[in-house]
Design a protein around this motif. Structure first.
Motif, PDB file in Angstrom:
ATOM      1  N   LYS A   1       0.831  -1.206   0.000  1.00 24.16           N
ATOM      2  CA  LYS A   1       0.000   0.000   0.000  1.00 24.16           C
ATOM      3  C   LYS A   1       0.865   1.254   0.000  1.00 24.16           C
ATOM      4  CE  LYS A   1      -3.805   2.268   2.341  1.00 24.16           C
ATOM      5  NZ  LYS A   1      -4.624   2.385   3.499  1.00 24.16           N
ATOM      6  N   LEU A   2       1.917   1.253   0.827  1.00 22.78           N
ATOM      7  CA  LEU A   2       2.830   2.398   0.856  1.00 22.78           C
ATOM      8  C   LEU A   2       3.502   2.607  -0.499  1.00 22.78           C
ATOM      9  CD1 LEU A   2       4.580   2.111   4.346  1.00 22.78           C
ATOM     10  CD2 LEU A   2       3.097   3.940   3.549  1.00 22.78           C
ATOM     11  N   THR A   3       3.921   1.511  -1.133  1.00 17.03           N
ATOM     12  CA  THR A   3       4.565   1.609  -2.450  1.00 17.03           C
ATOM     13  C   THR A   3       3.599   2.180  -3.473  1.00 17.03           C
ATOM     14  OG1 THR A   3       5.967  -0.289  -1.921  1.00 17.03           O
ATOM     15  CG2 THR A   3       5.752   0.293  -4.249  1.00 17.03           C
ATOM     16  N   GLU A   4       2.354   1.682  -3.466  1.00 20.77           N
ATOM     17  CA  GLU A   4       1.353   2.188  -4.416  1.00 20.77           C
ATOM     18  C   GLU A   4       1.078   3.674  -4.182  1.00 20.77           C
ATOM     19  OE1 GLU A   4      -2.103  -0.283  -4.028  1.00 20.77           O
ATOM     20  OE2 GLU A   4      -1.077  -2.063  -4.811  1.00 20.77           O
ATOM     21  N   GLU A   5       0.959   4.062  -2.908  1.00 22.19           N
ATOM     22  CA  GLU A   5       0.708   5.477  -2.601  1.00 22.19           C
ATOM     23  C   GLU A   5       1.890   6.348  -3.025  1.00 22.19           C
ATOM     24  OE1 GLU A   5      -0.177   5.661   1.553  1.00 22.19           O
ATOM     25  OE2 GLU A   5      -2.207   4.843   1.305  1.00 22.19           O
ATOM     26  N   PHE A   6       3.102   5.850  -2.799  1.00 23.70           N
ATOM     27  CA  PHE A   6       4.295   6.601  -3.188  1.00 23.70           C
ATOM     28  C   PHE A   6       4.342   6.788  -4.701  1.00 23.70           C
ATOM     29  CE2 PHE A   6       8.837   6.575  -4.406  1.00 23.70           C
ATOM     30  CZ  PHE A   6       9.204   7.776  -3.803  1.00 23.70           C
ATOM     31  N   LEU A   7       4.077   5.710  -5.436  1.00 20.02           N
ATOM     32  CA  LEU A   7       4.080   5.805  -6.911  1.00 20.02           C
ATOM     33  C   LEU A   7       2.986   6.748  -7.402  1.00 20.02           C
ATOM     34  CD1 LEU A   7       4.751   2.080  -7.879  1.00 20.02           C
ATOM     35  CD2 LEU A   7       6.328   4.007  -8.075  1.00 20.02           C
ATOM     36  N   GLN A   8       1.824   6.696  -6.764  1.00 23.88           N
ATOM     37  CA  GLN A   8       0.736   7.595  -7.154  1.00 23.88           C
ATOM     38  C   GLN A   8       1.108   9.047  -6.884  1.00 23.88           C
ATOM     39  OE1 GLN A   8      -2.163   6.780  -8.781  1.00 23.88           O
ATOM     40  NE2 GLN A   8      -2.345   8.981  -8.977  1.00 23.88           N
ATOM     41  N   ASN A   9       1.742   9.291  -5.727  1.00 18.63           N
ATOM     42  CA  ASN A   9       2.183  10.650  -5.405  1.00 18.63           C
ATOM     43  C   ASN A   9       3.223  11.145  -6.403  1.00 18.63           C
ATOM     44  OD1 ASN A   9       0.514  10.890  -3.194  1.00 18.63           O
ATOM     45  ND2 ASN A   9       2.050  10.220  -1.726  1.00 18.63           N
ATOM     46  N   LEU A  10       4.127  10.252  -6.817  1.00 23.93           N
ATOM     47  CA  LEU A  10       5.119  10.635  -7.831  1.00 23.93           C
ATOM     48  C   LEU A  10       4.447  10.990  -9.150  1.00 23.93           C
ATOM     49  CD1 LEU A  10       8.173   8.203  -7.465  1.00 23.93           C
ATOM     50  CD2 LEU A  10       8.103  10.654  -7.077  1.00 23.93           C
TER      51      LEU A  10
ATOM     52  N   ASP B   1       1.345  12.042  -9.545  1.00 21.37           N
ATOM     53  CA  ASP B   1       0.629  13.308  -9.359  1.00 21.37           C
ATOM     54  C   ASP B   1       1.585  14.483  -9.390  1.00 21.37           C
ATOM     55  OD1 ASP B   1      -1.657  11.830  -9.106  1.00 21.37           O
ATOM     56  OD2 ASP B   1      -1.778  11.990  -6.915  1.00 21.37           O
ATOM     57  N   LEU B   2       2.733  14.322  -8.725  1.00 26.17           N
ATOM     58  CA  LEU B   2       3.737  15.384  -8.700  1.00 26.17           C
ATOM     59  C   LEU B   2       4.266  15.651 -10.098  1.00 26.17           C
ATOM     60  CD1 LEU B   2       5.399  17.273  -6.890  1.00 26.17           C
ATOM     61  CD2 LEU B   2       7.071  15.443  -6.664  1.00 26.17           C
ATOM     62  N   SER B   3       4.537  14.580 -10.844  1.00 29.74           N
ATOM     63  CA  SER B   3       5.037  14.739 -12.212  1.00 29.74           C
ATOM     64  C   SER B   3       4.012  15.458 -13.075  1.00 29.74           C
ATOM     65  CB  SER B   3       5.356  13.361 -12.798  1.00 29.74           C
ATOM     66  OG  SER B   3       5.734  13.485 -14.141  1.00 29.74           O
ATOM     67  N   PHE B   4       2.747  15.072 -12.937  1.00 31.44           N
ATOM     68  CA  PHE B   4       1.695  15.711 -13.720  1.00 31.44           C
ATOM     69  C   PHE B   4       1.593  17.193 -13.360  1.00 31.44           C
ATOM     70  CE2 PHE B   4      -2.766  17.056 -14.128  1.00 31.44           C
ATOM     71  CZ  PHE B   4      -2.906  16.903 -15.496  1.00 31.44           C
ATOM     72  N   THR B   5       1.633  17.481 -12.050  1.00 32.73           N
ATOM     73  CA  THR B   5       1.538  18.870 -11.595  1.00 32.73           C
ATOM     74  C   THR B   5       2.708  19.689 -12.126  1.00 32.73           C
ATOM     75  OG1 THR B   5       0.425  18.113  -9.596  1.00 32.73           O
ATOM     76  CG2 THR B   5       1.335  20.321  -9.545  1.00 32.73           C
ATOM     77  N   TYR B   6       3.906  19.111 -12.092  1.00 31.28           N
ATOM     78  CA  TYR B   6       5.093  19.816 -12.594  1.00 31.28           C
ATOM     79  C   TYR B   6       4.949  20.110 -14.079  1.00 31.28           C
ATOM     80  CZ  TYR B   6       9.781  20.402 -14.440  1.00 31.28           C
ATOM     81  OH  TYR B   6      10.874  20.859 -15.122  1.00 31.28           O
TER      82      TYR B   6
END
Length: 199
Positions: A57-66, A68-73
């Motif tokens: 779950k932590l890995t999936e959340e981390f990848l999702q955050n990455l 989202d961050l990439s998209f936002t950037y």
């Protein structure tokens, strides 16, 4: 703890009530021990599974955050690039030509001095656009030690200059530099606009 109940009795006598009670107690202890070991093993497996699930779950959340961050950037960069287009266009169309015009004289002097180092006794011909001829003649008057002539060539643009001494020729072409910068910016903003259209 007695283990006598685990072995077959070869005596012909029946077990006494005390022996039967001890045997029942030993069997009960074995059942408790087996139940404890089974529970411990099940608890250990549950703990390992829970830890694995938490890590996944932590890995999936981390990848999702990455993501989202990439998209936002990229979204921010795209918006910034589009917002910068008017400013960059103004710099290329208004400021750079003025800077280029002001730098033409120093560039001619630099090339002129480099050229006369090797051929100091040769007449240097400076070919310029007709409207630049008086300005360049005035600029080169300071180079009185070297014979030169400034000729007007109608085919040249305001940002083009040719310096010729004997068999050597040097070109200054600020118009080509400005055109390259303009083309690069046009291509850049076209790419950004296409990316915005296709999401």
């Amino acid at each position: 703890m007695s283990v006598s109940h685990l072995y077959e009795s070869f005596s012909g006598r029946a077990a006494s009530p005390t022996q039967q009670a001890e045997q029942a107690e030993d069997e009960f202890e074995d059942v408790k021990l087996n139940a404890f070991e089974s529970g411990y093993q099940a608890g250990w497996e549950d703990a390992l599974k829970a830890q694995g699930d938490a890590e996944n779950k932590l890995t999936e959340e981390f990848l999702q955050n990455l993501q989202d961050l990439s998209f936002t950037y990229h979204e921010a960069l795209s918006k910034l690039s589009v917002g910068m287009k008017p400013l960059m266009s103004a710099i290329v169309t208004k400021l750079l030509p003025q800077v280029a015009a002001q730098s033409l004289g120093p560039q001619i002097i630099e090339q002129f001095e480099t050229l006369i180092k090797d051929q100091s006794d040769t007449l240097v011909e400076v070919a310029v656009a007709p409207d630049k001829q008086p300005v360049i003649e005035a600029l080169l008057k300071e180079q009185e030690t070297v014979p030169f002539t400034v000729v007007a060539e109608p085919a040249l643009s305001a940002g083009q200059v040719y310096l010729r001494a004997g068999q050597t020729e040097r070109e200054i072409n600020l118009d080509a530099v400005l055109e390259g910068i303009t083309s690069g910016l046009v291509a850049f903003f076209h790419t950004v606009e296409q990316e915005n259209k296709h999401g």
